[in-house]
Design an enzyme around this catalytic site. Structure first.
Site, PDB file in Angstrom:
ATOM      1  N   ASP A   1      33.504  61.879  36.199  1.00  0.00           N
ATOM      2  CA  ASP A   1      34.897  61.788  35.754  1.00  0.00           C
ATOM      3  C   ASP A   1      35.238  63.037  34.966  1.00  0.00           C
ATOM      4  O   ASP A   1      34.346  63.768  34.533  1.00  0.00           O
ATOM      5  CB  ASP A   1      35.109  60.532  34.909  1.00  0.00           C
ATOM      6  CG  ASP A   1      36.556  60.043  34.914  1.00  0.00           C
ATOM      7  OD1 ASP A   1      37.426  60.710  35.520  1.00  0.00           O
ATOM      8  OD2 ASP A   1      36.821  58.985  34.313  1.00  0.00           O
ATOM      9  N   ASP A   2      36.525  63.261  34.774  1.00  0.00           N
ATOM     10  CA  ASP A   2      36.949  64.425  34.010  1.00  0.00           C
ATOM     11  C   ASP A   2      36.717  64.225  32.518  1.00  0.00           C
ATOM     12  O   ASP A   2      36.323  65.139  31.812  1.00  0.00           O
ATOM     13  CB  ASP A   2      38.428  64.765  34.280  1.00  0.00           C
ATOM     14  CG  ASP A   2      39.388  63.606  34.019  1.00  0.00           C
ATOM     15  OD1 ASP A   2      38.942  62.468  33.776  1.00  0.00           O
ATOM     16  OD2 ASP A   2      40.615  63.837  34.077  1.00  0.00           O
TER      17      ASP A   2
ATOM     18  N   ASP B   1      37.164  58.838  27.214  1.00  0.00           N
ATOM     19  CA  ASP B   1      37.994  58.771  26.012  1.00  0.00           C
ATOM     20  C   ASP B   1      37.511  57.623  25.133  1.00  0.00           C
ATOM     21  O   ASP B   1      36.643  57.814  24.283  1.00  0.00           O
ATOM     22  CB  ASP B   1      39.462  58.602  26.419  1.00  0.00           C
ATOM     23  CG  ASP B   1      40.428  58.764  25.253  1.00  0.00           C
ATOM     24  OD1 ASP B   1      40.071  58.430  24.108  1.00  0.00           O
ATOM     25  OD2 ASP B   1      41.560  59.212  25.481  1.00  0.00           O
TER      26      ASP B   1
END
Length: 165
Positions: A99-100, A103
């Protein structure tokens, strides 16, 4: 986050490509992966780069939605992981999730539940979600909003100090 302009981290295409390649370098010493699962949409670009660099030919995606522009909501799986990749994982095969960003960890947790034995890698990590990933490149503070290249346009930006030239 109240005002994303307060603490923002704009990422260019060049920087994102370099950081994604750095992620691939970090993963090279971990043995061969049989498949990569990109978390759509943000993980599609780094997963393609990592798959190329590590010569992974089985590429899958899982579509999970937890953001609505700039606020995080309930995690929803819009497209599950294919049975082929789930079988690779169940048979003890090495699966890489990419994933980028991690969070809060909510999306990562949902995907980890689908592939509990997989190696999870992100380009960027925030403190609340960092424990959910095995490998990442850059940590940013929890209150920083990352603007990815696909979110940006070339425009004037005022100096950080608020002054003018």
């Amino acid at each position: 986050m109240n005002n994303p302009a307060d603490k923002s981290f704009p990422v260019t295409w060049d920087q994102f490509h370099r950081d994604s390649r750095a992620l691939a370098w970090r993963l090279t010493g971990m043995g061969g992966f049989e498949a990569v699962v990109a978390i759509a949409r943000g993980g599609l670009v780094p997963a393609a780069i990592v798959a190329r660099e590590l010569n992974i030919r089985v590429i899958e995606s899982v579509s999970v939605k937890s953001y609505d522009h700039q606020s995080q909501g309930q995690v929803r799986v819009l497209k599950p992981i294919s049975e082929q990749v789930l079988e690779i994982s169940k048979a003890g095969g090495r699966v890489l999730i990419v994933d980028d960003l991690v969070d809060t960890g909510a999306t990562a947790r949902a995907v980890r539940d689908m592939l509990p034995g997989a190696h999870f890698a992100t380009v960027y990590a925030k403190p609340k979600g960092r424990e959910m990933v095995d490998t990442f490149i850059t940590e940013v503070s929890q209150d920083t909003w990352i603007f990815f290249p696909w979110d940006l346009d070339v425009a004037y930006v005022a100096p950080i100090s608020g002054g003018t030239d």
